[in-house]
Scaffold this motif. Structure first.
Motif, mmCIF file in Angstrom:
data_model
loop_
_atom_site.group_PDB
_atom_site.id
_atom_site.type_symbol
_atom_site.label_atom_id
_atom_site.label_comp_id
_atom_site.label_asym_id
_atom_site.label_seq_id
_atom_site.Cartn_x
_atom_site.Cartn_y
_atom_site.Cartn_z
ATOM 1 N N ALA A 152 28.809 -26.611 10.220
ATOM 2 C CA ALA A 152 28.806 -28.043 9.910
ATOM 3 C C ALA A 152 28.273 -28.289 8.501
ATOM 4 N N LYS A 153 27.229 -27.571 8.143
ATOM 5 C CA LYS A 153 26.677 -27.721 6.786
ATOM 6 C C LYS A 153 27.692 -27.261 5.742
ATOM 7 N N THR A 154 28.381 -26.166 6.025
ATOM 8 C CA THR A 154 29.394 -25.641 5.099
ATOM 9 C C THR A 154 30.532 -26.639 4.917
ATOM 10 N N ALA A 155 30.926 -27.282 6.017
ATOM 11 C CA ALA A 155 32.068 -28.210 5.976
ATOM 12 C C ALA A 155 31.670 -29.633 5.606
ATOM 13 N N GLY A 156 30.374 -29.858 5.403
ATOM 14 C CA GLY A 156 29.928 -31.219 5.093
ATOM 15 C C GLY A 156 29.993 -32.151 6.292
ATOM 16 N N LEU A 157 29.912 -31.592 7.489
ATOM 17 C CA LEU A 157 29.961 -32.380 8.725
ATOM 18 C C LEU A 157 28.533 -32.686 9.183
ATOM 19 N N ASN A 158 27.759 -33.247 8.285
ATOM 20 C CA ASN A 158 26.342 -33.476 8.553
ATOM 21 C C ASN A 158 26.102 -34.441 9.704
ATOM 22 N N ASP A 159 27.060 -35.315 9.981
ATOM 23 C CA ASP A 159 26.890 -36.257 11.089
ATOM 24 C C ASP A 159 27.017 -35.568 12.450
ATOM 25 N N TRP A 160 27.463 -34.327 12.487
ATOM 26 C CA TRP A 160 27.554 -33.568 13.742
ATOM 27 C C TRP A 160 26.218 -32.901 14.083
ATOM 28 N N ILE A 161 25.399 -32.663 13.084
ATOM 29 C CA ILE A 161 24.185 -31.854 13.253
ATOM 30 C C ILE A 161 23.176 -32.486 14.223
ATOM 31 N N PRO A 162 22.939 -33.807 14.196
ATOM 32 C CA PRO A 162 21.969 -34.357 15.151
ATOM 33 C C PRO A 162 22.316 -34.076 16.622
ATOM 34 N N SER A 163 23.587 -34.068 16.961
ATOM 35 C CA SER A 163 23.971 -33.749 18.338
ATOM 36 C C SER A 163 23.607 -32.316 18.689
ATOM 37 N N VAL A 164 23.741 -31.436 17.723
ATOM 38 C CA VAL A 164 23.390 -30.033 17.963
ATOM 39 C C VAL A 164 21.874 -29.900 18.106
ATOM 40 N N TYR A 165 21.115 -30.652 17.290
ATOM 41 C CA TYR A 165 19.659 -30.651 17.448
ATOM 42 C C TYR A 165 19.265 -31.120 18.851
ATOM 43 N N LEU A 166 19.978 -32.114 19.367
ATOM 44 C CA LEU A 166 19.714 -32.600 20.720
ATOM 45 C C LEU A 166 19.944 -31.472 21.737
ATOM 46 N N ASN A 167 21.023 -30.721 21.544
ATOM 47 C CA ASN A 167 21.333 -29.607 22.441
ATOM 48 C C ASN A 167 20.288 -28.494 22.343
ATOM 49 N N ILE A 168 19.880 -28.179 21.123
ATOM 50 C CA ILE A 168 18.863 -27.138 20.934
ATOM 51 C C ILE A 168 17.544 -27.595 21.554
ATOM 52 N N GLY A 169 17.223 -28.861 21.388
ATOM 53 C CA GLY A 169 16.021 -29.390 22.023
ATOM 54 C C GLY A 169 16.082 -29.243 23.527
ATOM 55 N N SER A 170 17.264 -29.447 24.094
ATOM 56 C CA SER A 170 17.430 -29.311 25.547
ATOM 57 C C SER A 170 17.196 -27.870 26.004
ATOM 58 N N ILE A 171 17.611 -26.912 25.193
ATOM 59 C CA ILE A 171 17.356 -25.506 25.525
ATOM 60 C C ILE A 171 15.846 -25.254 25.576
ATOM 61 N N HIS A 172 15.142 -25.733 24.560
ATOM 62 C CA HIS A 172 13.695 -25.521 24.522
ATOM 63 C C HIS A 172 12.992 -26.275 25.653
ATOM 64 N N PHE A 173 13.489 -27.464 25.991
ATOM 65 C CA PHE A 173 12.922 -28.221 27.110
ATOM 66 C C PHE A 173 13.087 -27.432 28.405
ATOM 67 N N LYS A 174 14.288 -26.910 28.608
ATOM 68 C CA LYS A 174 14.579 -26.130 29.813
ATOM 69 C C LYS A 174 13.702 -24.883 29.881
ATOM 70 N N ALA A 175 13.367 -24.337 28.719
ATOM 71 C CA ALA A 175 12.538 -23.130 28.654
ATOM 72 C C ALA A 175 11.042 -23.461 28.703
ATOM 73 N N GLY A 176 10.703 -24.750 28.792
ATOM 74 C CA GLY A 176 9.302 -25.156 28.870
ATOM 75 C C GLY A 176 8.587 -25.175 27.534
ATOM 76 N N GLN A 177 9.336 -25.115 26.448
ATOM 77 C CA GLN A 177 8.753 -25.131 25.096
ATOM 78 C C GLN A 177 8.779 -26.570 24.577
ATOM 79 N N MET A 178 7.833 -27.365 25.090
ATOM 80 C CA MET A 178 7.876 -28.811 24.874
ATOM 81 C C MET A 178 7.697 -29.215 23.408
ATOM 82 N N LYS A 179 6.801 -28.556 22.698
ATOM 83 C CA LYS A 179 6.567 -28.932 21.301
ATOM 84 C C LYS A 179 7.816 -28.675 20.451
ATOM 85 N N VAL A 180 8.446 -27.537 20.657
ATOM 86 C CA VAL A 180 9.659 -27.217 19.897
ATOM 87 C C VAL A 180 10.778 -28.189 20.286
#
Length: 187
Positions: free
Chosen positions: A75-103
């Motif tokens: 996304a960064k390479t293609a200039g699709l910066n508006d897609w990145i927040p959704s991916v951050y949400l997904n990555i946050g969900s992985i850490h939430f599921k793993a019990g890594q609340m601060k991350v």
């Protein structure tokens, strides 16, 4: 060869609709390779996030993380910066599921800021909801309540009744956890 990525992406979509995730993953992997060979970064980015989502729902969090990180890179390479927040949400969900609340909290906060910048109120509400879940899980009920009240107000203003009901449920749980049973029943 020109349409190989698109065709397999559509076949993957059909397999998802048929709830055949193994077949969907197979088609999306072919689509990803085809888009990558054609240097179609936008196509590869879109398929990478879907492959990450498939891995996530199957509890293959390591594979999901790999695809989400690849999505950010593309996304960064293609200039699709508006897609990145959704991916951050997904990555946050992985850490939430793993019990890594601060991350998880850090990723949800980054997603929230990105959605605010993009003017995407619905996904902004989703980030608030995830942050509320973190504070609820950590027993910080006042902060969690503020987040859930904020999204309840938004969902009600947008006639998003099912989502509003989920916010009400969370507000009721907070009242219950605090021992305010009358308030819990009022939601």
């Amino acid at each position: 060869d020109k349409y190989l990525g698109e065709i397999h992406g559509l076949l993957g979509d059909i397999a998802v609709m048929e709830d055949s995730m193994d077949l969907a993953r197979h088609y999306y992997e072919i689509a990803f390779e085809a888009f990558s060979k054609q240097n179609d970064i936008k196509g590869a980015t879109g398929v990478a996030i879907v492959l990450g989502n498939i891995a996530y729902v199957r509890d293959d969090l390591a594979t999901a993380m790999q695809f989400y990180l690849k999505t950010i890179e593309l996304a960064k390479t293609a200039g699709l910066n508006d897609w990145i927040p959704s991916v951050y949400l997904n990555i946050g969900s992985i850490h939430f599921k793993a019990g890594q609340m601060k991350v998880a909290q850090d990723y949800f906060s980054q997603a929230l800021e990105g959605f605010k910048e993009n003017g995407n109120s619905l996904l902004e509400a989703s980030a608030y909801e995830n942050l509320g879940m973190i504070y609820l899980d950590m027993g910080q009920f006042d902060i969690a309540r503020d987040y859930f009240q904020r999204i309840l107000d938004y969902y009600e203003s947008e006639d998003q009744h099912l989502r509003a009901a989920k916010a009400l449920h969370n507000l009721s749980n907070i009242a219950f956890e605090r021992g305010d049973y009358e308030d819990a029943l009022s939601y």
